[in-house]
Write an enzyme that holds these catalytic residues in place. Structure first.
Site, PDB file in Angstrom:
ATOM      1  N   CYS A   8       0.658  14.551   4.163  1.00 27.07           N
ATOM      2  CA  CYS A   8      -0.707  14.970   4.429  1.00 27.07           C
ATOM      3  C   CYS A   8      -1.646  14.431   3.367  1.00 27.07           C
ATOM      4  O   CYS A   8      -1.238  13.723   2.463  1.00 27.07           O
ATOM      5  CB  CYS A   8      -0.805  16.487   4.430  1.00 27.07           C
ATOM      6  N   GLY A  34      -3.213  11.953   7.945  1.00 22.85           N
ATOM      7  CA  GLY A  34      -2.857  13.016   8.884  1.00 22.85           C
ATOM      8  C   GLY A  34      -3.966  13.249   9.882  1.00 22.85           C
ATOM      9  O   GLY A  34      -5.132  13.353   9.501  1.00 22.85           O
ATOM     10  N   ASN A 109       0.968  18.979   0.247  1.00 24.54           N
ATOM     11  CA  ASN A 109       1.338  17.690   0.828  1.00 24.54           C
ATOM     12  C   ASN A 109       2.770  17.397   0.416  1.00 24.54           C
ATOM     13  O   ASN A 109       3.096  17.489  -0.755  1.00 24.54           O
ATOM     14  CB  ASN A 109       0.395  16.612   0.278  1.00 24.54           C
ATOM     15  N   GLY A 110       3.637  17.061   1.380  1.00 24.15           N
ATOM     16  CA  GLY A 110       5.029  16.757   1.058  1.00 24.15           C
ATOM     17  C   GLY A 110       5.972  17.674   1.800  1.00 24.15           C
ATOM     18  O   GLY A 110       5.594  18.331   2.770  1.00 24.15           O
ATOM     19  N   TYR A 250       3.343   1.642   3.366  1.00 27.58           N
ATOM     20  CA  TYR A 250       2.710   1.982   4.619  1.00 27.58           C
ATOM     21  C   TYR A 250       1.607   3.030   4.521  1.00 27.58           C
ATOM     22  O   TYR A 250       0.561   2.908   5.143  1.00 27.58           O
ATOM     23  CB  TYR A 250       3.759   2.495   5.618  1.00 27.58           C
ATOM     24  N   SER A 292      -1.853  -2.018   9.305  1.00 21.86           N
ATOM     25  CA  SER A 292      -0.976  -1.712   8.180  1.00 21.86           C
ATOM     26  C   SER A 292      -0.331  -2.934   7.530  1.00 21.86           C
ATOM     27  O   SER A 292       0.080  -2.863   6.386  1.00 21.86           O
ATOM     28  CB  SER A 292       0.089  -0.702   8.596  1.00 21.86           C
ATOM     29  N   ASP A 354       5.223  -7.590   9.647  1.00 21.24           N
ATOM     30  CA  ASP A 354       4.890  -6.157   9.741  1.00 21.24           C
ATOM     31  C   ASP A 354       5.363  -5.456   8.480  1.00 21.24           C
ATOM     32  O   ASP A 354       6.165  -5.995   7.713  1.00 21.24           O
ATOM     33  CB  ASP A 354       5.482  -5.516  11.000  1.00 21.24           C
ATOM     34  N   ASP A 355       4.843  -4.246   8.267  1.00 23.67           N
ATOM     35  CA  ASP A 355       5.171  -3.543   7.015  1.00 23.67           C
ATOM     36  C   ASP A 355       6.538  -2.877   7.053  1.00 23.67           C
ATOM     37  O   ASP A 355       7.214  -2.782   6.035  1.00 23.67           O
ATOM     38  CB  ASP A 355       4.091  -2.508   6.692  1.00 23.67           C
TER      39      ASP A 355
HETATM   40  P1  5GP Z   1       8.559   1.831  14.707  1.00 23.34           P
HETATM   41  O1  5GP Z   1       7.887   1.494  15.961  1.00 23.34           O
HETATM   42  O2  5GP Z   1       9.515   0.799  14.215  1.00 23.34           O
HETATM   43  O3  5GP Z   1       9.206   3.178  14.797  1.00 23.34           O
HETATM   44  O4  5GP Z   1       7.445   2.051  13.620  1.00 23.34           O
HETATM   45  C1  5GP Z   1       7.117   1.124  12.637  1.00 23.34           C
HETATM   46  C2  5GP Z   1       5.627   0.893  12.657  1.00 23.34           C
HETATM   47  O5  5GP Z   1       4.949   2.149  12.679  1.00 23.34           O
HETATM   48  C3  5GP Z   1       5.130   0.122  11.471  1.00 23.34           C
HETATM   49  O6  5GP Z   1       4.318  -0.924  11.971  1.00 23.34           O
HETATM   50  C4  5GP Z   1       4.258   1.091  10.694  1.00 23.34           C
HETATM   51  O7  5GP Z   1       3.045   0.458  10.323  1.00 23.34           O
HETATM   52  C5  5GP Z   1       4.002   2.236  11.646  1.00 23.34           C
HETATM   53  N1  5GP Z   1       4.173   3.605  11.108  1.00 23.34           N
HETATM   54  C6  5GP Z   1       3.495   4.684  11.571  1.00 23.34           C
HETATM   55  N2  5GP Z   1       3.845   5.783  10.901  1.00 23.34           N
HETATM   56  C7  5GP Z   1       4.772   5.433   9.983  1.00 23.34           C
HETATM   57  C8  5GP Z   1       5.496   6.157   8.973  1.00 23.34           C
HETATM   58  O8  5GP Z   1       5.360   7.364   8.789  1.00 23.34           O
HETATM   59  N3  5GP Z   1       6.350   5.432   8.224  1.00 23.34           N
HETATM   60  C9  5GP Z   1       6.503   4.098   8.397  1.00 23.34           C
HETATM   61  N4  5GP Z   1       7.360   3.434   7.614  1.00 23.34           N
HETATM   62  N5  5GP Z   1       5.844   3.393   9.336  1.00 23.34           N
HETATM   63  C10 5GP Z   1       4.983   4.044  10.126  1.00 23.34           C
HETATM   64 MG    MG Z   2       1.987  -0.965  11.619  1.00 22.43          MG
END
Ligand code: 5GP
Ligand code: MG
Length: 492
Positions: A8, A34, A109-110, A250, A292, A354-355
């Protein structure tokens, strides 16, 4: 087991006549942390009042009168993100408690890893819980403490809870902020031109209210802000810095600084190192996935000498896909969110940076969208390591079942998402990219989701975690014996 992980955003202000509006603006810039619920509690020096509801901050206070009513000189606020099944206004923060002798606003938060057992023993002892949130546990601990002052009670309680947390608390006399013994979840303090203090999950909230960063609340510390000024204290010396790497990868906004490191810069460097480790020489261009991964994608392009192109467009009015509770809705969400620019990618070999890959849904969809738009080849490069292990200290990923990399090898994930090649940044690469310099494991990062090394222990989650380990996870742990649980337990 309850599954109530929360990542959060928190914000607070002390000694400002528009405490309500300042907090609203602060929370607005933390909205990426959030989107499920938001609230503000203010104090006018005598009484505490609050308003909270489900939805974005702008929706919760759509009716201006709701914000105007919250008059006072100090405030705390919260934007909330939580998993499905844990919704409902009862769980939206800050909580406001009115006791016979005082009122307290509190937000968090956490995620605590011993909340379930604490709650059980508190209930056996007669406590009655009003919500399913971990935050209430802290309030019960404080009220039951035999210590003499409110501050001493808080200090004692901070030593009982385990996991990743930042707390903000407001009474008529003081604003308190606390950070867990690993500083997994960040909390920063700033000051406005008129002298008012602000506290925030991220520094990006300071820009919007015109505050200057002054200090971070360190691992195992709490801060007390009163009309006499600001004071930081340690509640424990048993600390090891382990800032959540996911904040850099992220979660945080690119313009924020965590422990002195700008988030955008760390992502860009991760992209650069990824290009060095896993080049894609045959490609025509690099594209990022808005928003992201844009920082990482520009780093990858610069390092590889390939042009950076706008191959994907995001509809900026769709909230993050993770907030959709079901897989089916999540699938739809990705489609609503992203479109390919056909004229850019058609006939081309593209590197898609992608991240992270969590469930694999996003990457699979994006590869499909790019191929539908005519891309000849799609080489996926991920600016963080394989997401192998669940996160228990916040962030919506506390179950191995959902982690594609816990079940499939890189080659299998590549096939699943339909890419022509797939590579991840190494663990060392990510540590280097972020570049913290603490004298602690991973130079001060928490890398639990990549290495299975849990700096704050597992407590209530241990049995479920151990019984759910997949062959891939077990294999990783067996091959990386240097990574251990900090309580001294080795999980293989
Ligand atoms: P996936 O579709 O593989 O489950 O989600 C990965 C993608 O969702 C990444 O592009 C990331 O930017 C985004 N994402 C949204 N919420 C989160 C989160 O809580 N943790 C991470 N690592 N990625 C998230
Ligand atoms: Mg993303």
């Amino acid at each position: 087991m309850r599954n109530l992980n929360e990542e959060c955003g928190v914000f607070g202000v002390w000694n400002h006549s528009n405490a309500n509006q300042i907090t609203y603006f602060g929370l607005h810039s933390l909205q990426h942390r959030g989107q499920e619920g938001a609230g503000i509690v203010v104090s006018n020096g005598e009484r505490l009042t609050g308003h909270r509801d489900e939805g974005l901050i702008a929706e919760v206070f759509k009716d201006n009168a709701k914000l105007d009513k919250l008059t006072g000189n100090a405030a705390i606020g919260h934007v909330r993100y939580a998993t499905c099944g844990s919704g409902g206004v009862h769980n939206v923060q800050p909580f406001l408690f009115h006791f016979h002798d005082m009122s307290v606003g509190i937000c968090h938060n956490g995620n605590l890893v011993n909340a379930t057992s604490l709650r059980k023993s508190l209930e056996e002892d007669g406590a009655i819980f009003h919500s399913s949130s971990d935050t209430e546990v802290m309030m019960h601990l404080i009220r039951r403490s035999k210590a003499s002052t409110f501050e001493e009670k808080f200090k004692e309680s901070l030593n009982v809870v385990k996991g990743g947390f930042t707390y903000l608390m407001l009474t008529k006399d003081a604003l308190y902020g606390a950070v867990d013994p690993n500083s997994l979840r960040p909390l920063v303090i700033g000051q406005m031109k008129n002298g008012a203090y602000v506290v925030s999950s991220e520094t990006c909230a300071f820009h919007v209210v015109g505050a200057k960063y002054i200090q971070s609340v360190q691992a195992g510390e709490y801060v007390v802000i009163t009309n006499d000024g600001i004071r930081t204290e340690k509640y424990t010396t048993d600390t090891t810095v382990a800032i959540s790497a996911m904040e850099y990868v992220y979660f945080a906004r690119p313009d924020s600084k965590i422990a002195g490191v700008n988030v955008h810069t760390s992502r860009k460097k991760a992209g650069r190192l990824l290009a060095k480790e896993s080049p894609a020489v045959q490609a025509d261009m690099v594209i990022g996935v808005p928003n992201s991964s844009l920082s990482a994608a520009t780093g990858y392009a610069e390092e590889s000498g390939l042009p950076y192109e706008m191959g994907l467009i995001k509809n900026q009015y769709v909230a993050r896909t993770f907030i959709q509770p079901t897989q089916e809705l999540r699938d739809q969400g990705v489609r609503m969110k992203l479109s390919a620019v056909e004229d850019v990618v058609s006939g081309k070999s593209v590197v898609m940076v992608d991240d992270s890959i969590v469930r694999g849904t996003t990457s699979k969809r994006i590869v499909q969208i790019l191929k539908e738009a005519g891309a000849r080849e799609v080489h996926v490069r991920i600016a963080s390591p394989e997401f192998l292990f669940p996160i228990f200290y916040g962030i919506d990923v506390s179950n191995s079942a959902e982690l594609i990399s816990a079940h499939k090898t890189v080659q299998e994930v590549c096939e699943y998402i339909g890419a022509d090649s797939l590579e991840f940044l190494s663990v060392e690469g990510l540590i280097d990219a972020i570049g913290l310099t603490f004298d602690a494991p991973y130079k001060g990062l928490c890398m639990e989701c990549f290495t299975g090394d849990y700096p704050a222990g597992l407590y209530d989650y241990e049995t479920r975690y151990l019984s759910g380990l997949t062959p891939i996870q077990k294999n990783y742990l067996a091959n990386h014996k240097q990574y251990f649980n900090r309580e001294g337990k080795q999980y293989v």
